[in-house]
Design a protein around this motif. Sequence first.
Motif, short mmCIF file in Angstrom:
data_model
loop_
_atom_site.label_atom_id
_atom_site.label_comp_id
_atom_site.label_asym_id
_atom_site.label_seq_id
_atom_site.Cartn_x
_atom_site.Cartn_y
_atom_site.Cartn_z
N ARG A 62 28.73 -37.52 -14.00
CA ARG A 62 27.72 -37.98 -14.56
C ARG A 62 27.08 -36.82 -15.62
O ARG A 62 26.78 -35.58 -14.99
CB ARG A 62 26.59 -38.49 -13.72
CG ARG A 62 25.53 -39.43 -14.36
CD ARG A 62 24.24 -39.02 -13.78
NE ARG A 62 23.53 -37.97 -14.04
CZ ARG A 62 22.49 -37.47 -13.99
NH1 ARG A 62 21.27 -38.27 -13.55
NH2 ARG A 62 21.85 -36.25 -14.16
N HIS B 240 9.77 -39.73 -11.85
CA HIS B 240 11.41 -39.96 -12.21
C HIS B 240 12.10 -39.14 -11.34
O HIS B 240 11.96 -38.01 -10.80
CB HIS B 240 11.85 -39.89 -13.55
CG HIS B 240 11.78 -38.52 -14.12
ND1 HIS B 240 10.46 -38.08 -14.59
CD2 HIS B 240 12.69 -37.48 -14.39
CE1 HIS B 240 10.67 -36.91 -14.96
NE2 HIS B 240 12.11 -36.39 -14.96
N SER C 149 16.76 -38.98 -9.34
CA SER C 149 18.02 -39.68 -9.37
C SER C 149 18.78 -39.33 -8.12
O SER C 149 18.60 -38.27 -7.44
CB SER C 149 18.77 -39.31 -10.51
OG SER C 149 19.27 -37.89 -10.59
N HIS D 291 9.51 -36.41 -9.43
CA HIS D 291 8.89 -35.41 -9.97
C HIS D 291 8.33 -36.00 -11.37
O HIS D 291 8.74 -36.81 -11.72
CB HIS D 291 9.44 -33.91 -10.04
CG HIS D 291 10.51 -34.18 -11.26
ND1 HIS D 291 11.77 -34.84 -11.06
CD2 HIS D 291 10.57 -33.64 -12.57
CE1 HIS D 291 12.62 -34.75 -11.97
NE2 HIS D 291 11.81 -33.98 -13.00
N ARG E 36 13.94 -32.04 -24.84
CA ARG E 36 12.26 -32.33 -24.76
C ARG E 36 11.67 -32.18 -25.87
O ARG E 36 11.69 -30.72 -26.76
CB ARG E 36 11.77 -30.99 -23.61
CG ARG E 36 12.73 -30.73 -22.45
CD ARG E 36 12.95 -31.81 -21.57
NE ARG E 36 13.75 -31.46 -20.22
CZ ARG E 36 13.95 -32.27 -19.29
NH1 ARG E 36 13.36 -33.47 -19.57
NH2 ARG E 36 14.53 -31.73 -18.21
N PHE F 122 22.08 -32.02 -17.38
CA PHE F 122 21.93 -32.30 -16.08
C PHE F 122 23.73 -32.96 -15.62
O PHE F 122 23.68 -34.13 -15.95
CB PHE F 122 21.05 -33.46 -15.65
CG PHE F 122 19.63 -32.61 -15.51
CD1 PHE F 122 19.24 -32.33 -14.38
CD2 PHE F 122 18.70 -32.57 -16.60
CE1 PHE F 122 17.59 -31.66 -14.26
CE2 PHE F 122 17.55 -31.87 -16.48
CZ PHE F 122 17.26 -31.71 -15.42
N HIS G 156 11.81 -40.80 -21.50
CA HIS G 156 10.59 -40.85 -20.64
C HIS G 156 9.68 -39.66 -21.06
O HIS G 156 9.73 -38.67 -21.37
CB HIS G 156 11.25 -40.70 -19.23
CG HIS G 156 11.67 -39.20 -18.89
ND1 HIS G 156 13.11 -38.90 -18.90
CD2 HIS G 156 11.11 -38.36 -18.45
CE1 HIS G 156 13.29 -37.58 -18.62
NE2 HIS G 156 12.13 -37.14 -18.24
N ILE H 133 18.09 -35.37 -7.67
CA ILE H 133 16.96 -34.98 -8.30
C ILE H 133 15.82 -35.77 -7.52
O ILE H 133 15.42 -37.00 -7.86
CB ILE H 133 17.04 -35.16 -10.09
CG1 ILE H 133 18.16 -34.33 -10.54
CG2 ILE H 133 15.64 -34.91 -10.85
CD1 ILE H 133 18.49 -34.42 -11.76
N THR I 285 19.46 -33.35 -21.84
CA THR I 285 18.03 -33.81 -22.09
C THR I 285 17.71 -33.06 -23.19
O THR I 285 17.88 -31.59 -23.34
CB THR I 285 17.21 -33.19 -20.89
OG1 THR I 285 17.49 -32.14 -20.47
CG2 THR I 285 17.54 -34.27 -19.70
N ASP J 213 7.49 -34.19 -15.13
CA ASP J 213 8.01 -32.73 -15.68
C ASP J 213 6.91 -32.27 -16.07
O ASP J 213 6.83 -30.69 -15.84
CB ASP J 213 8.71 -33.34 -17.09
CG ASP J 213 10.23 -34.01 -16.76
OD1 ASP J 213 10.74 -33.72 -15.72
OD2 ASP J 213 10.40 -34.74 -17.36
N TRP K 214 17.22 -38.41 -22.88
CA TRP K 214 18.22 -38.13 -21.97
C TRP K 214 19.50 -38.97 -22.58
O TRP K 214 19.42 -40.22 -22.63
CB TRP K 214 17.74 -38.67 -20.67
CG TRP K 214 18.71 -38.34 -19.56
CD1 TRP K 214 18.26 -37.37 -18.59
CD2 TRP K 214 19.83 -38.59 -19.07
NE1 TRP K 214 19.21 -37.28 -17.45
CE2 TRP K 214 20.08 -37.91 -17.91
CE3 TRP K 214 20.88 -39.54 -19.57
CZ2 TRP K 214 21.31 -38.26 -16.94
CZ3 TRP K 214 22.03 -39.83 -18.76
CH2 TRP K 214 22.38 -38.96 -17.78
O1 LIG Z 1 19.24 -36.25 -14.80
C1 LIG Z 1 18.47 -36.70 -13.92
O2 LIG Z 1 18.65 -37.27 -13.24
C2 LIG Z 1 16.85 -36.63 -14.08
C3 LIG Z 1 16.55 -35.57 -15.08
C4 LIG Z 1 15.16 -35.35 -15.27
O3 LIG Z 1 14.76 -34.87 -14.30
C5 LIG Z 1 14.61 -34.82 -16.78
O4 LIG Z 1 15.32 -35.29 -17.69
O5 LIG Z 1 13.37 -34.69 -16.69
#
Ligand SMILES: O=C(O)CCC(=O)C(=O)O
Length: 269
Positions: free
Chosen positions: A204, A193, A195, A106, A210, A93, A187, A103, A208, A108, A123
């Motif tokens: 930035r 969450h 941003s 939401h 998962r 991201f 998370h 973002i 991520t 995930d 993250w």
């Molecule tokens: O990078 C972000 O600000 C949010 C990332 C995100 O939504 C996620 O990792 O699920």
Amino acid sequence: MTQIDTNGLHETYQRDGYFSPITVMSPEEAVALRTHLENLERERGDVDVKDILLNNPHYCLQFAFDLIHHPKIVAAAKAALGEDVLCWSTGFFIKEPGDEKYISWHQDLHYWGLEGGDEVTAWLAFAPSTPESGCMRVIPGSHSIDEIEHRDTWDANNLLSRGQEIVGIDENEAVDLILQPGQISLHHGDAFHGSLPNVSQDRRIGFTIRYITPAMRQTKSDRDWACRVSGADRHGHFLPFDRPERDLDPADIAFRDETVRSLHNVFYA
Ligand SMILES: O=C(O)CCC(=O)C(=O)O
């Protein structure tokens, strides 16, 4: 040191739905990763690096594959999920300085088609992630709300696939997950969450990862892929894959494209 201090991580994560920050590498190591990434962005005009970075770069970039196995990141994922852990997907991201990308709020797991197990996202910051640069924000405790309705906005500045958002969040409750390069946050897949845009002078960059428990199952597609990073997989719900032998090999890119097409069918179902 291959270990992190996981004291209290499990309990805090279970209670709040997130844990942050955890230092997993030195700032110098994170800067070296960033340099590698930015060299690829600059030098590989022959392939769509932007799209590859966004979705599952670990299928065709060695440093991304190696990061999903990073001992300290895996230790953090294990503290959240238990001994048996698979990596289901990855993605960068990236918000450029001054761009309007954001973002929306939401969950995930709302649109990934995954059910029956647990999921956590690590993250990893490649650059400072602060309120100014648009760090991630989370609503503590929201992961205990199973699934809440989202509406699709399709907003072009929203980095999510459908611009999906939860309406009516009380932003006064939001906590900023501030990270320095080389730190991760965790998370839960049901945590609310999102941003804000990056108004700083620097990029930035967040990677991520998962992670899921092997009991997880893809309910919206016949096939899905995941890589074992710890313990055992006694379920066999996902197809395995190997470390890429080199960066951006055409065969690995074609494989990644196939997995992304399959994922898009799930996201847009
Ligand atoms: O990078 C972000 O600000 C949010 C990332 C995100 O939504 C996620 O990792 O699920």
